[in-house]
Write a protein that holds these residues in place. Structure first.
Motif, PDB file in Angstrom:
ATOM      1  N   PRO A 130      10.768 -15.378 100.531  1.00 59.41           N
ATOM      2  CA  PRO A 130       9.952 -15.063 101.717  1.00 59.41           C
ATOM      3  C   PRO A 130       8.713 -14.261 101.316  1.00 59.41           C
ATOM      4  O   PRO A 130       8.771 -13.406 100.428  1.00 59.41           O
ATOM      5  CB  PRO A 130      10.895 -14.230 102.584  1.00 59.41           C
ATOM      6  N   VAL A 131       7.598 -14.564 101.949  1.00 58.75           N
ATOM      7  CA  VAL A 131       6.352 -13.846 101.679  1.00 58.75           C
ATOM      8  C   VAL A 131       6.338 -12.556 102.495  1.00 58.75           C
ATOM      9  O   VAL A 131       6.533 -12.574 103.711  1.00 58.75           O
ATOM     10  CB  VAL A 131       5.129 -14.713 102.030  1.00 58.75           C
ATOM     11  N   LYS A 154      -6.526 -18.377 102.399  1.00 51.83           N
ATOM     12  CA  LYS A 154      -5.113 -18.081 102.544  1.00 51.83           C
ATOM     13  C   LYS A 154      -4.873 -17.424 103.889  1.00 51.83           C
ATOM     14  O   LYS A 154      -5.770 -16.868 104.512  1.00 51.83           O
ATOM     15  CB  LYS A 154      -4.633 -17.149 101.421  1.00 51.83           C
ATOM     16  N   PRO A 155      -3.622 -17.465 104.390  1.00 48.77           N
ATOM     17  CA  PRO A 155      -3.317 -16.813 105.657  1.00 48.77           C
ATOM     18  C   PRO A 155      -3.570 -15.316 105.573  1.00 48.77           C
ATOM     19  O   PRO A 155      -3.521 -14.710 104.511  1.00 48.77           O
ATOM     20  CB  PRO A 155      -1.817 -17.106 105.853  1.00 48.77           C
ATOM     21  N   SER A 156      -3.805 -14.727 106.703  1.00 47.34           N
ATOM     22  CA  SER A 156      -4.028 -13.285 106.751  1.00 47.34           C
ATOM     23  C   SER A 156      -2.829 -12.550 106.212  1.00 47.34           C
ATOM     24  O   SER A 156      -1.694 -12.902 106.474  1.00 47.34           O
ATOM     25  CB  SER A 156      -4.294 -12.850 108.197  1.00 47.34           C
ATOM     26  N   ALA A 157      -3.077 -11.486 105.481  1.00 51.75           N
ATOM     27  CA  ALA A 157      -1.993 -10.757 104.851  1.00 51.75           C
ATOM     28  C   ALA A 157      -1.533  -9.558 105.655  1.00 51.75           C
ATOM     29  O   ALA A 157      -0.652  -8.840 105.249  1.00 51.75           O
ATOM     30  CB  ALA A 157      -2.416 -10.295 103.467  1.00 51.75           C
ATOM     31  N   THR A 158      -2.153  -9.298 106.795  1.00 54.35           N
ATOM     32  CA  THR A 158      -1.772  -8.132 107.594  1.00 54.35           C
ATOM     33  C   THR A 158      -0.410  -8.386 108.213  1.00 54.35           C
ATOM     34  O   THR A 158      -0.253  -9.264 109.049  1.00 54.35           O
ATOM     35  CB  THR A 158      -2.799  -7.882 108.714  1.00 54.35           C
ATOM     36  N   GLN A 313       5.921 -13.209 112.211  1.00 52.31           N
ATOM     37  CA  GLN A 313       4.502 -13.451 112.325  1.00 52.31           C
ATOM     38  C   GLN A 313       3.908 -13.677 110.941  1.00 52.31           C
ATOM     39  O   GLN A 313       4.482 -13.274 109.931  1.00 52.31           O
ATOM     40  CB  GLN A 313       3.799 -12.272 113.006  1.00 52.31           C
ATOM     41  N   SER A 314       2.735 -14.290 110.896  1.00 49.34           N
ATOM     42  CA  SER A 314       2.060 -14.560 109.632  1.00 49.34           C
ATOM     43  C   SER A 314       1.648 -13.237 108.973  1.00 49.34           C
ATOM     44  O   SER A 314       1.212 -12.308 109.663  1.00 49.34           O
ATOM     45  CB  SER A 314       0.825 -15.416 109.889  1.00 49.34           C
ATOM     46  N   PRO A 315       1.791 -13.084 107.663  1.00 55.66           N
ATOM     47  CA  PRO A 315       2.246 -14.096 106.707  1.00 55.66           C
ATOM     48  C   PRO A 315       3.743 -14.075 106.436  1.00 55.66           C
ATOM     49  O   PRO A 315       4.229 -14.760 105.549  1.00 55.66           O
ATOM     50  CB  PRO A 315       1.484 -13.702 105.443  1.00 55.66           C
ATOM     51  N   VAL A 333       6.670 -21.440 108.209  1.00 54.27           N
ATOM     52  CA  VAL A 333       7.885 -21.979 108.819  1.00 54.27           C
ATOM     53  C   VAL A 333       7.821 -21.713 110.312  1.00 54.27           C
ATOM     54  O   VAL A 333       7.775 -20.560 110.746  1.00 54.27           O
ATOM     55  CB  VAL A 333       9.139 -21.323 108.206  1.00 54.27           C
ATOM     56  N   ASN A 334       7.796 -22.779 111.097  1.00 57.37           N
ATOM     57  CA  ASN A 334       7.707 -22.647 112.552  1.00 57.37           C
ATOM     58  C   ASN A 334       8.994 -23.034 113.257  1.00 57.37           C
ATOM     59  O   ASN A 334       9.113 -22.857 114.468  1.00 57.37           O
ATOM     60  CB  ASN A 334       6.566 -23.524 113.086  1.00 57.37           C
TER      61      ASN A 334
END
Length: 584
Positions: A130-131, A154-158, A313-315, A333-334
Motif C-alpha cells: 500500500p502507498v 503522479k497523484p497528490s501525495a498529501t 483517499q489518494s494516495p 483501487v476504487n
C-alpha cells in the motif's frame, strides 16, 4: 516348389526390397521438403560456432540471512534462470554453477539473446504494498511544504487534511517543538498504522501543537529521514533504496523512471501468490499491460487489501507493485478486487513480455550481480570447426579408400548408405533447431564424425557375413539372405551398446557434452534405419545383377579370391556316382 517359396519367405523378403527403399525415399523427401518449407535449411549453431555472450553472476549475501547462499538456493536459481531463458525461445543457453557463489550463463547469439541477458540476473522479487505517501524523485529540502510529485503527473501525495499550509510550514522552522516539516508530519501520519507504536509513545500523531512530535518513534524517524533524503534521480541510489528491508516492514522505493519516490507499507501480497502472468495489449487504452492470475491463497489476500484500500483517499488508495525494490506501477483501487490484477505503465511489447516471463517462472531465491560479461566471438569456434571438418573429411577419405581397396564393388553400396545417412542426419538436425531448440556445437560435430565409423562398421559386419557364406560354397543370392540374420543380430547389439552409452552420457552430463551425446545417439538410431531400410534392400538388388552374381573380380565377391570351397551338394553327387559301380 513349396520349399523354395518358404525359404524366400524366411529369408527376410528378398523378393520385395523395393518396399523398404520406397519407405526410406519417402522419409527423405518428407524431411527435405519440411526443411525447405520451414525456412530452416541449416542447423542452428551453438555459442561456440555462432558467438554469443557469457555472463558470470555472483550471489550477494542477504541481510539477516547469512546462510542463504547454499547449494539448494543456487540450484534453484539455475533452474529458474534456465526456464526464463527457454521461455524466450533461446536455444542452447547453458546455465550452471561455478564454485559456491557463481553462476555461469552462456547465451548464443541470435533472436531474443539480448532479452535473455537482461533477465538472467533479475531477482523478480514482487510485492504489492500500500502507498502511504509519494513525492517527487529529487531529495526534499528541509522545510519543504509538500511531498507531492509536482510536475511528474503522479497523484497528490498529501495523505490527509492535516497537512499544514506551505507558508505555515516554512515559518515553523523557528519553533523547536515544530521542528518536523509538513512532509515529516505527513510521513509520520502515514506510518501511524504501518509501524508498531512503542508503549507510551504518541508517534504518528500529527497534532498541530507539536506535542506528539517531541517523542518520535526512532524507526519512524529514521524512515522519514530516509524518505526525505532519497534521490531517485540517481540510478545507484534508486537501486539501493529498499536493500535489506523485510517484506513485513514499511520501506521507501523509487519509480522505475526515477521521477517519483514512495513511502510504502508492509507487503500484503507477494510474487509467490501469482499463478501466471501474460503480456497483453489493451485495445481501449492503447497500451501494453501485464495481467496476473493469483493462486487461491493470493486471491484472498488481494481481496482483503483492496477492500481496505478502496475506502482510503489518494494516495493511500494506491497499491504499489514493487519489483526488485522499484515501483513499476501504482494504480488506484476504487473497488474490491480478487482473482487477478494487472500491471500498467510505460511498457513496450518487449518490456511487458520480459516482466510476464520473469513473473511466470518465479523469483530467484538470491540476489545476483553481474561479475563479468564476455562477448564470445565465433572466430575461435569457426577455426576449430574447420579443423574438425578437415579431420572428418580425412577420416572419411581413409574409410572410402579402405572400402574400395578391400571390398571393391561393395564399396559403392557402403558409400550410398553413408550418403543416405548424411542426408537424414542433416535434415533432422535442421528441423530439430526450431522444434526443440537443438543447436549444433563443436562436440555435436564430433559426435557426427564418430558416427561415420559406427555406420561403416555396420556395413563391414554385413559384408563379411556375406563373404563367409560365399566361402562356404554358396552362390551370392542365398549368401546375401543367409548372412542377414547373423549380421542383423551383431549390428543391433553393437548399436544398442553405443546408444546406451550416449543415453547415459546425456543424462549425467551438462552443457556441450550433452550435444556430443545427443548427436551420437541420433546417428546410432539412424544407422539402424539405414542398414535395415537401405543397405540390406540394395544388397539384395545388387545380388541380382550379373556383375555381382557372377563374382566379377572387381565386385568384391569373387569366390576364387575369397577361397571358396566347392559346392557341397555337387561333391556328394560325384561321390555317389563313383561309389555305385564299385559296389556293383
Amino acid at each position: 516348389m513349396a520349399a523354395p517359396k518358404k525359404g524366400r519367405g524366411s529369408s527376410g523378403g528378398q523378393g520385395r526390397p523395393g518396399r523398404a527403399l520406397a519407405l526410406i525415399l519417402i522419409a527423405m523427401v518428407a524431411l527435405t521438403g519440411g526443411m525447405f518449407l520451414s525456412g530452416h535449411t541449416t542447423p542452428r549453431l551453438g555459442i561456440d560456432l555462432a558467438g554469443g555472450t557469457s555472463i558470470t553472476l555472483k550471489a550477494k549475501s542477504q541481510p539477516g540471512k547469512p546462510d542463504a547462499i547454499n547449494e539448494t538456493n543456487m540450484n534453484t536459481a539455475v533452474s529458474i534462470i534456465e526456464r526464463r531463458v527457454n521461455g524466450l525461445g533461446v536455444s542452447e543457453a547453458e546455465v550452471q554453477t561455478q564454485g559456491a557463489s557463481n553462476i555461469i550463463v552462456n547465451i548464443p547469439k541470435g533472436t531474443n539473446s539480448k532479452q535473455a541477458r537482461e533477465q538472467v540476473g533479475t531477482t523478480a522479487q514482487l510485492y504489492f504494498r500500500p502507498v502511504l505517501t509519494v513525492a517527487g524523485g529529487a531529495p526534499t529540502p528541509e522545510g519543504s511544504a509538500s511531498p507531492s510529485a509536482s510536475g511528474t503527473g503522479k497523484p497528490s501525495a498529501t495523505p490527509s487534511a492535516k497537512a499544514s499550509d506551505p507558508e505555515t510550514a516554512s515559518d515553523s522552522k523557528t519553533k523547536p517543538s515544530d521542528g518536523a516539516t509538513t512532509q515529516g508530519r505527513a510521513v509520520t501520519d502515514a506510518l501511524k498504522d504501518a509501524t508498531p507504536t512503542p508503549s507510551g509513545s504518541a508517534s504518528g500523531s500529527a497534532d498541530p501543537s507539536g506535542s506528539a512530535a517531541a517523542t518520535p518513534d526512532p524507526a519512524t524517524a529514521a524512515l522519514q529521514k530516509k524518505f526525505t533524503a532519497l534521490d531517485c534521480t540517481d540510478k545507484s541510489a534508486r537501486a539501493k533504496a529498499g536493500d535489506g528491508v523485510k517484506p513485513e516492514d514499511p520501506t521507501v522505493a523509487c519509480s522505475s523512471e526515477g521521477d517519483a519516490k514512495y513511502l510504502l507499507g508492509p507487503a500484503e501480497v507477494s510474487g509467490t501468490d501469482v499463478d501466471d502472468a501474460k503480456a497483453q495489449f489493451d485495445q481501449q487504452r492503447g497500451i501494453w499491460i501485464v495481467s496476473m492470475d493469483f493462486t487461491d491463497k493470493g486471491s484472498k489476500k488481494f481481496q482483503t487489501i483492496t477492500k481496505k484500500l478502496s475506502t482510503q483517499q489518494s494516495p493511500q488508495n494506491q497499491f504499489a507493485i514493487s519489483l526488485d525494490g522499484e515501483v513499476v506501477s501504482a494504480p488506484q483501487v476504487n473497488q474490491t478486487l480478487s482473482g487477478s490484477a494487472e500491471i500498467s505503465g510505460s511498457f513496450t511489447q518487449q518490456s511487458a513480455e520480459d516482466l510476464a516471463n520473469v513473473l511466470s517462472y518465479g523469483a530467484l531465491p538470491l540476489s545476483f550481480s553481474e561479475d563479468t560479461v564476455t562477448t564470445v566471438t565465433a572466430a575461435l569456434g569457426g577455426e576449430q570447426l574447420e579443423a574438425g571438418l578437415i579431420a572428418g573429411a580425412i577420416g572419411l577419405a581413409l574409410v572410402v579408400i579402405y572400402l574400395v581397396a578391400y571390398y571393391r564393388g561393395l564399396a559403392l553400396i557402403a558409400l550410398l548408405s553413408l550418403l543416405v545417412s548424411g542426408i537424414l542426419t542433416y535434415t533432422i538436425m535442421a528441423l530439430l533447431g526450431p522444434a526443440i531448440g537443438f543447436a549444433l556445437n563443436l562436440p555435436a560435430v564430433c559426435g557426427a564424425i564418430v558416427a561415420i565409423g559406427i555406420t561403416a562398421d555396420s556395413f563391414i559386419v554385413y559384408f563379411e557375413r556375406v563373404r563367409d557364406e560365399i566361402r562356404e560354397g554358396r552362390t551370392l543370392r542365398p549368401a546375401v539372405e543367409r548372412a542377414w540374420p547373423r549380421a542383423r543380430r551383431t549390428i543391433l547389439v553393437s548399436d544398442f551398446v553405443s546408444f546406451l552409452a550416449a543415453a547415459v552420457l546425456f543424462l549425467v552430463t551438462v552443457g556441450k557434452v550433452q550435444g556430443f551425446a545427443f548427436t551420437l545417439g541420433l546417428t546410432t538410431l539412424l544407422d539402424v534405419v539405414v542398414v535395415f531400410l537401405f543397405t540390406k534392400p540394395v544388397m539384395t538388388l545388387m545380388a541380382r545383377t550379373k556383375f555381382f552374381a557372377s563374382g566379377h573380380p572387381w565386385s568384391g565377391l569373387d569366390p576364387k579370391r575369397l577361397g571358396a570351397k566347392p559346392p557341397l551338394r555337387r561333391s556328394r553327387r560325384v561321390n555317389a556316382r563313383t561309389d555305385h559301380p564299385k559296389e556293383a
